[in-house]
Design a protein around this motif. Structure first.
Motif, PDB file in Angstrom:
ATOM      1  N   ARG A 223      49.129  38.092  36.777  1.00 40.59           N
ATOM      2  CA  ARG A 223      48.467  39.390  36.633  1.00 40.59           C
ATOM      3  C   ARG A 223      47.572  39.677  37.827  1.00 40.59           C
ATOM      4  N   GLU A 224      47.515  40.952  38.173  1.00 43.63           N
ATOM      5  CA  GLU A 224      46.539  41.390  39.171  1.00 43.63           C
ATOM      6  C   GLU A 224      45.141  41.115  38.630  1.00 43.63           C
ATOM      7  N   PRO A 225      44.243  40.512  39.430  1.00 35.70           N
ATOM      8  CA  PRO A 225      42.914  40.142  38.926  1.00 35.70           C
ATOM      9  C   PRO A 225      42.137  41.338  38.387  1.00 35.70           C
ATOM     10  N   ASP A 226      41.399  41.103  37.297  1.00 34.55           N
ATOM     11  CA  ASP A 226      40.598  42.163  36.685  1.00 34.55           C
ATOM     12  C   ASP A 226      39.561  42.728  37.642  1.00 34.55           C
ATOM     13  N   PHE A 227      38.962  41.858  38.456  1.00 36.84           N
ATOM     14  CA  PHE A 227      37.909  42.338  39.353  1.00 36.84           C
ATOM     15  C   PHE A 227      38.450  43.241  40.450  1.00 36.84           C
TER      16      PHE A 227
ATOM     17  N   GLU B 286      36.466  34.380  39.712  1.00 34.36           N
ATOM     18  CA  GLU B 286      35.574  35.543  39.781  1.00 34.36           C
ATOM     19  C   GLU B 286      34.307  35.225  40.572  1.00 34.36           C
TER      20      GLU B 286
ATOM     21  N   LYS C  42      39.328  31.197  35.275  1.00 41.29           N
ATOM     22  CA  LYS C  42      39.001  32.594  35.586  1.00 41.29           C
ATOM     23  C   LYS C  42      37.571  32.743  36.088  1.00 41.29           C
TER      24      LYS C  42
ATOM     25  N   LEU D  69      40.739  45.538  39.637  1.00 42.89           N
ATOM     26  CA  LEU D  69      41.022  46.783  38.924  1.00 42.89           C
ATOM     27  C   LEU D  69      39.756  47.556  38.591  1.00 42.89           C
ATOM     28  N   ASN D  70      38.624  46.857  38.483  1.00 45.51           N
ATOM     29  CA  ASN D  70      37.377  47.511  38.086  1.00 45.51           C
ATOM     30  C   ASN D  70      36.808  48.383  39.201  1.00 45.51           C
TER      31      ASN D  70
END
Length: 364
Positions: A357-361, A329, A325, A363-364
């Motif tokens: 999963r759709e990457p957290d970065f 990122e 991860k 979604l932010n």
């Protein structure tokens, strides 16, 4: 002693009931995945032309007998780990099937079975196996397994590295080399599998391998493909450095990327989607392995294909399959949200079909 004896029998009866219920659930799930609902796969489509390809009739076939007897849900031969592995793979196929039926994702999940796709599928007739190549996901090792099974070499250790990808010498025929009727027969009857990994991590691997490390025997990536991408997508034309990840992302996320793909030819296999490579909604695969769980998936695939007594998957170095991860990122930290969203829009089908999963970065 009589009450104690009766209680013992009651516990035995209760345990037997639980076992029957559990095996019924496994059998129901297996049957659901094995016999496809024809409504989910019926529409014929225009071929997705990535290179100059010849369209082959789209194949929609019911799942034939693919797993050996010890994998059938009868309770015989089931260890705890084997039950867990079987359920994991059934759930993956069920997810794939459900996403394939999602009309909102149809453009991202469906494609015609073209020669481009048939060129990606390698054949082992001796053991009735088809393997769809998804580059940057450890495919070299699986090709070695098939080379041994086809009899070109007696062991994986004997295979010279320069032979693995030499398709005139490695003894691995492509599915495209057969007639239409022979193709349909193999798609209908053979054990079929391929491997996936997190889509964005795979793109990073492709970028590093082809444009940063750039093997000497593949000069076209650095000297032909990279300049083509830079000319089209680099904002600051005065920069003279080589292809940057930002340029690569812009190219991949461009809705009009196909005109460059045609120029690049089959070299694009290292970064096109799994959908474009293997047509998972059109071809009924037996097993889909994940790079992140390859230590468990590789032995399971060999056993499910009935070849675990003939060959072993090469030893996997510790930690090499773990999703990084932090690395992902870091690579995307300098990329604009607009370009990342465009990239995700293109690879959304791969994320959804295989449960990533759709990457957290994003979604932010």
């Amino acid at each position: 002693w009589l009450p104690s004896d009766n209680m013992h029998h009651q516990w035995l009866l209760l345990a037997a009931c639980f076992w029957v219920i559990f095996m019924f659930m496994v059998a129901s799930k297996f049957i659901t995945l094995t016999f496809k609902d024809p409504d989910g796969y019926g529409a014929k489509q225009e071929p997705l032309i990535l290179t100059a390809v010849t369209k082959v009739e789209e194949v929609h076939v019911p799942e034939a007998k693919h797993w050996p007897e010890e994998f059938q849900p009868t309770g015989k031969g089931f260890s705890g780990n084997l039950i867990h592995q079987a359920l994991v793979h059934m759930e993956r196929l069920e997810l794939l099937r459900n996403v394939c039926r999602d009309t909102a994702l149809r453009n991202l999940s469906h494609t015609a079975v073209s020669k481009f796709i048939l060129d990606r599928i390698f054949v082992c007739d001796k053991h009735k196996i088809l393997f769809c190549q998804t580059p940057k996901v450890g495919n070299t090792q699986w090709k070695k397994v098939l080379i041994v099974l086809n009899g070109a070499f007696s062991s994986i250790e004997e295979i010279p590295e320069n032979i693995v990808h030499d398709h005139e010498k490695n003894g691995l025929p492509r599915l495209s080399s057969f007639s239409d009727s022979e193709i349909r027969k193999r798609l209908n009857l053979y054990f079929k599998f391929f491997i996936v990994r997190d889509p964005f991590e795979r793109l990073i691997s492709a970028f590093k391998d082809k444009f940063v490390h750039n093997p000497r025997f593949e000069p076209w990536y650095r000297h032909e493909i990279a300049p083509g991408i830079i000319r089209k997508y680099r904002k600051n034309r005065t920069e003279t450095k080589g292809l940057q990840f930002e340029d690569f992302v812009r190219y991949l996320g461009d809705p009009n990327h196909r005109w460059l793909d045609v120029q690049f030819g089959d070299h694009i296999i290292h970064w096109v989607t799994y959908v474009e490579l293997c047509a998972p909604c059109e071809i009924t695969y037996s097993v889909i392995g994940h790079h992140e769980t390859l230590e468990d998936d590789a032995p399971f695939i060999l056993k499910a294909a009935g070849i675990d007594h003939l060959v072993s998957y090469p030893t996997i170095p510790p930690g090499i399959t773990v999703y990084n991860k932090t690395k992902v990122e870091r690579y995307f930290s300098g990329i604009s949200k607009r370009d990342i969203r465009r990239l995700y829009a293109r690879f959304e089908g791969d994320f959804k079909l295989f449960g990533y999963r759709e990457p957290d970065f994003l979604l932010n």
